[in-house]
Write a protein that holds these residues in place. Structure first.
Motif, PDB file in Angstrom:
ATOM      1  N   MET A  35       0.840  -1.202   0.000  1.00  0.00           N
ATOM      2  CA  MET A  35       0.000   0.000   0.000  1.00  0.00           C
ATOM      3  C   MET A  35       0.878   1.256   0.000  1.00  0.00           C
ATOM      4  SD  MET A  35      -3.457  -0.546   0.469  1.00  0.00           S
ATOM      5  CE  MET A  35      -4.457  -2.008   0.688  1.00  0.00           C
ATOM      6  N   GLY A  36       0.530   2.176  -0.861  1.00  0.00           N
ATOM      7  CA  GLY A  36       1.286   3.427  -0.920  1.00  0.00           C
ATOM      8  C   GLY A  36       0.871   4.354   0.196  1.00  0.00           C
ATOM      9  N   THR A  37       1.474   5.524   0.217  1.00  0.00           N
ATOM     10  CA  THR A  37       1.144   6.474   1.284  1.00  0.00           C
ATOM     11  C   THR A  37      -0.152   7.202   0.994  1.00  0.00           C
ATOM     12  OG1 THR A  37       2.485   8.114   0.151  1.00  0.00           O
ATOM     13  CG2 THR A  37       3.525   6.914   1.959  1.00  0.00           C
ATOM     14  N   ASP A  38      -0.675   6.989  -0.216  1.00  0.00           N
ATOM     15  CA  ASP A  38      -1.861   7.743  -0.599  1.00  0.00           C
ATOM     16  C   ASP A  38      -3.164   6.961  -0.440  1.00  0.00           C
ATOM     17  OD1 ASP A  38      -3.216   9.418  -3.412  1.00  0.00           O
ATOM     18  OD2 ASP A  38      -2.894  10.212  -1.414  1.00  0.00           O
ATOM     19  N   THR A  39      -3.090   5.769   0.144  1.00  0.00           N
ATOM     20  CA  THR A  39      -4.315   4.999   0.351  1.00  0.00           C
ATOM     21  C   THR A  39      -5.107   5.606   1.501  1.00  0.00           C
ATOM     22  OG1 THR A  39      -3.227   3.522   1.909  1.00  0.00           O
ATOM     23  CG2 THR A  39      -3.217   2.860  -0.400  1.00  0.00           C
ATOM     24  N   LEU A  40      -6.380   5.310   1.525  1.00  0.00           N
ATOM     25  CA  LEU A  40      -7.230   5.805   2.609  1.00  0.00           C
ATOM     26  C   LEU A  40      -6.706   5.325   3.959  1.00  0.00           C
ATOM     27  CD1 LEU A  40      -9.644   7.177   3.847  1.00  0.00           C
ATOM     28  CD2 LEU A  40     -11.092   5.295   3.061  1.00  0.00           C
ATOM     29  N   GLN A  41      -6.266   4.091   4.020  1.00  0.00           N
ATOM     30  CA  GLN A  41      -5.808   3.592   5.319  1.00  0.00           C
ATOM     31  C   GLN A  41      -4.550   4.310   5.800  1.00  0.00           C
ATOM     32  OE1 GLN A  41      -5.492  -0.703   4.573  1.00  0.00           O
ATOM     33  NE2 GLN A  41      -3.310  -0.628   4.986  1.00  0.00           N
ATOM     34  N   SER A  42      -3.701   4.731   4.878  1.00  0.00           N
ATOM     35  CA  SER A  42      -2.524   5.517   5.262  1.00  0.00           C
ATOM     36  C   SER A  42      -2.941   6.906   5.733  1.00  0.00           C
ATOM     37  CB  SER A  42      -1.567   5.686   4.080  1.00  0.00           C
ATOM     38  OG  SER A  42      -0.999   4.454   3.734  1.00  0.00           O
ATOM     39  N   ARG A  43      -3.832   7.515   4.970  1.00  0.00           N
ATOM     40  CA  ARG A  43      -4.255   8.883   5.282  1.00  0.00           C
ATOM     41  C   ARG A  43      -5.038   8.945   6.586  1.00  0.00           C
ATOM     42  NH1 ARG A  43      -7.692  10.009   1.364  1.00  0.00           N
ATOM     43  NH2 ARG A  43      -7.295   8.247  -0.015  1.00  0.00           N
ATOM     44  N   ILE A  44      -5.793   7.897   6.845  1.00  0.00           N
ATOM     45  CA  ILE A  44      -6.554   7.924   8.089  1.00  0.00           C
ATOM     46  C   ILE A  44      -5.617   7.715   9.283  1.00  0.00           C
ATOM     47  CG2 ILE A  44      -7.309   5.516   8.473  1.00  0.00           C
ATOM     48  CD1 ILE A  44     -10.196   7.116   8.553  1.00  0.00           C
ATOM     49  N   GLY A  45      -4.561   6.954   9.073  1.00  0.00           N
ATOM     50  CA  GLY A  45      -3.564   6.793  10.142  1.00  0.00           C
ATOM     51  C   GLY A  45      -2.942   8.134  10.500  1.00  0.00           C
ATOM     52  N   VAL A  46      -2.631   8.915   9.483  1.00  0.00           N
ATOM     53  CA  VAL A  46      -2.050  10.240   9.681  1.00  0.00           C
ATOM     54  C   VAL A  46      -3.043  11.160  10.405  1.00  0.00           C
ATOM     55  CG1 VAL A  46      -1.240  12.322   8.464  1.00  0.00           C
ATOM     56  CG2 VAL A  46      -0.493  10.055   7.693  1.00  0.00           C
ATOM     57  N   ALA A  47      -4.300  11.095   9.994  1.00  0.00           N
ATOM     58  CA  ALA A  47      -5.339  11.946  10.613  1.00  0.00           C
ATOM     59  C   ALA A  47      -5.558  11.568  12.076  1.00  0.00           C
ATOM     60  CB  ALA A  47      -6.649  11.814   9.823  1.00  0.00           C
ATOM     61  N   ILE A  48      -5.533  10.277  12.362  1.00  0.00           N
ATOM     62  CA  ILE A  48      -5.707   9.804  13.744  1.00  0.00           C
ATOM     63  C   ILE A  48      -4.540  10.268  14.607  1.00  0.00           C
ATOM     64  CG2 ILE A  48      -5.702   7.729  15.207  1.00  0.00           C
ATOM     65  CD1 ILE A  48      -7.287   6.313  12.886  1.00  0.00           C
ATOM     66  N   ARG A  49      -3.343  10.098  14.084  1.00  0.00           N
ATOM     67  CA  ARG A  49      -2.153  10.517  14.830  1.00  0.00           C
ATOM     68  C   ARG A  49      -2.188  12.020  15.143  1.00  0.00           C
ATOM     69  NH1 ARG A  49       3.409   8.544  14.988  1.00  0.00           N
ATOM     70  NH2 ARG A  49       2.824   6.980  13.440  1.00  0.00           N
ATOM     71  N   ALA A  50      -2.565  12.812  14.141  1.00  0.00           N
ATOM     72  CA  ALA A  50      -2.615  14.273  14.328  1.00  0.00           C
ATOM     73  C   ALA A  50      -3.599  14.646  15.434  1.00  0.00           C
ATOM     74  CB  ALA A  50      -3.004  14.954  13.013  1.00  0.00           C
ATOM     75  N   ARG A  51      -4.758  14.013  15.419  1.00  0.00           N
ATOM     76  CA  ARG A  51      -5.770  14.271  16.445  1.00  0.00           C
ATOM     77  C   ARG A  51      -5.289  13.825  17.823  1.00  0.00           C
ATOM     78  NH1 ARG A  51     -10.436  17.340  16.515  1.00  0.00           N
ATOM     79  NH2 ARG A  51     -10.964  17.728  14.363  1.00  0.00           N
ATOM     80  N   ARG A  52      -4.671  12.649  17.888  1.00  0.00           N
ATOM     81  CA  ARG A  52      -4.185  12.116  19.162  1.00  0.00           C
ATOM     82  C   ARG A  52      -3.069  13.014  19.714  1.00  0.00           C
ATOM     83  NH1 ARG A  52       0.777  10.361  20.123  1.00  0.00           N
ATOM     84  NH2 ARG A  52       0.793   9.174  18.167  1.00  0.00           N
ATOM     85  N   GLU A  53      -2.176  13.458  18.843  1.00  0.00           N
ATOM     86  CA  GLU A  53      -1.102  14.347  19.288  1.00  0.00           C
ATOM     87  C   GLU A  53      -1.648  15.690  19.762  1.00  0.00           C
ATOM     88  OE1 GLU A  53       2.713  12.529  16.781  1.00  0.00           O
ATOM     89  OE2 GLU A  53       1.758  14.368  16.067  1.00  0.00           O
ATOM     90  N   ALA A  54      -2.696  16.170  19.082  1.00  0.00           N
ATOM     91  CA  ALA A  54      -3.309  17.445  19.473  1.00  0.00           C
ATOM     92  C   ALA A  54      -3.923  17.350  20.871  1.00  0.00           C
ATOM     93  CB  ALA A  54      -4.377  17.851  18.451  1.00  0.00           C
ATOM     94  N   MET A  55      -4.261  16.122  21.274  1.00  0.00           N
ATOM     95  CA  MET A  55      -4.787  15.904  22.626  1.00  0.00           C
ATOM     96  C   MET A  55      -3.647  15.847  23.654  1.00  0.00           C
ATOM     97  SD  MET A  55      -7.631  12.895  21.859  1.00  0.00           S
ATOM     98  CE  MET A  55      -8.227  12.712  23.561  1.00  0.00           C
ATOM     99  N   GLY A  56      -2.403  15.822  23.160  1.00  0.00           N
ATOM    100  CA  GLY A  56      -1.247  15.777  24.053  1.00  0.00           C
ATOM    101  C   GLY A  56      -1.139  14.469  24.821  1.00  0.00           C
ATOM    102  N   ILE A  57      -1.530  13.379  24.181  1.00  0.00           N
ATOM    103  CA  ILE A  57      -1.520  12.073  24.834  1.00  0.00           C
ATOM    104  C   ILE A  57      -0.658  11.107  24.008  1.00  0.00           C
ATOM    105  CG2 ILE A  57      -3.739  11.518  23.706  1.00  0.00           C
ATOM    106  CD1 ILE A  57      -4.516   9.803  26.069  1.00  0.00           C
ATOM    107  N   SER A  58       0.071  10.243  24.707  1.00  0.00           N
ATOM    108  CA  SER A  58       0.947   9.298  24.007  1.00  0.00           C
ATOM    109  C   SER A  58       0.134   8.197  23.332  1.00  0.00           C
ATOM    110  CB  SER A  58       1.924   8.643  24.990  1.00  0.00           C
ATOM    111  OG  SER A  58       1.241   7.742  25.831  1.00  0.00           O
ATOM    112  N   GLN A  59       0.752   7.542  22.351  1.00  0.00           N
ATOM    113  CA  GLN A  59       0.112   6.397  21.679  1.00  0.00           C
ATOM    114  C   GLN A  59      -0.317   5.360  22.704  1.00  0.00           C
ATOM    115  OE1 GLN A  59       2.080   4.025  18.716  1.00  0.00           O
ATOM    116  NE2 GLN A  59       2.068   5.642  17.189  1.00  0.00           N
ATOM    117  N   GLU A  60       0.571   5.084  23.634  1.00  0.00           N
ATOM    118  CA  GLU A  60       0.313   4.033  24.630  1.00  0.00           C
ATOM    119  C   GLU A  60      -0.878   4.401  25.515  1.00  0.00           C
ATOM    120  OE1 GLU A  60       3.272   5.386  23.918  1.00  0.00           O
ATOM    121  OE2 GLU A  60       4.182   3.653  22.908  1.00  0.00           O
ATOM    122  N   ASP A  61      -0.878   5.649  25.984  1.00  0.00           N
ATOM    123  CA  ASP A  61      -1.979   6.067  26.857  1.00  0.00           C
ATOM    124  C   ASP A  61      -3.306   6.089  26.102  1.00  0.00           C
ATOM    125  OD1 ASP A  61      -0.254   6.258  28.970  1.00  0.00           O
ATOM    126  OD2 ASP A  61      -0.139   8.456  28.973  1.00  0.00           O
TER     127      ASP A  61
END
Lengths: 74, 74
Positions: free
Chosen positions: A1-27
């Motif tokens: 899968m390239g970086t332009d698939t929906l699953q890649s883009r949604i991973g990026v969007a999820i990470r951005a939102r989670r980081e904006a919450m100031g919370i670690s992946q683990e938490d």
């Protein structure tokens, strides 16, 4: 899968939102009761998420699933 | 699963869009190259769709996946 698939883009969007919450992946994974390693692969765009999992993450992020897809450009 | 789950609601939203196109379940399934019986179970809310499948259906309906989720109230 390239970086332009929906699953890649949604991973990026999820990470951005989670980081904006100031919370670690683990938490965040603990918070939504998901295995940490599995959650990590989602942010890296390695999972063809199901609606149930997408909804679980969206609830944890406090946004509608449709919003997450929109932020992923879909 | 109750009728109020996301997968039920998205089935209803997909069916409404497909019917608005004036095309049968069978013809739509053929159009998006999906097994007819499987597609039927999606409209009946019996499938925990993946993003790949959701995108395939949305493309067939000519709308973004986020729009479909929004029409499903999510």
């Amino acid at each position: 899968m390239g970086t332009d698939t929906l699953q890649s883009r949604i991973g990026v969007a999820i990470r951005a939102r989670r980081e904006a919450m100031g919370i670690s992946q683990e938490d965040f994974a603990d918070h939504i009761e998901m295995h940490r390693a599995y959650y990590g692969t989602i942010e890296r765009g390695r999972r063809n998420l199901t609606l149930v999992t997408l909804e679980k993450i969206a609830v944890g992020l406090g946004i509608p699933p449709s919003r997450l897809l929109k932020e992923a450009g879909s």
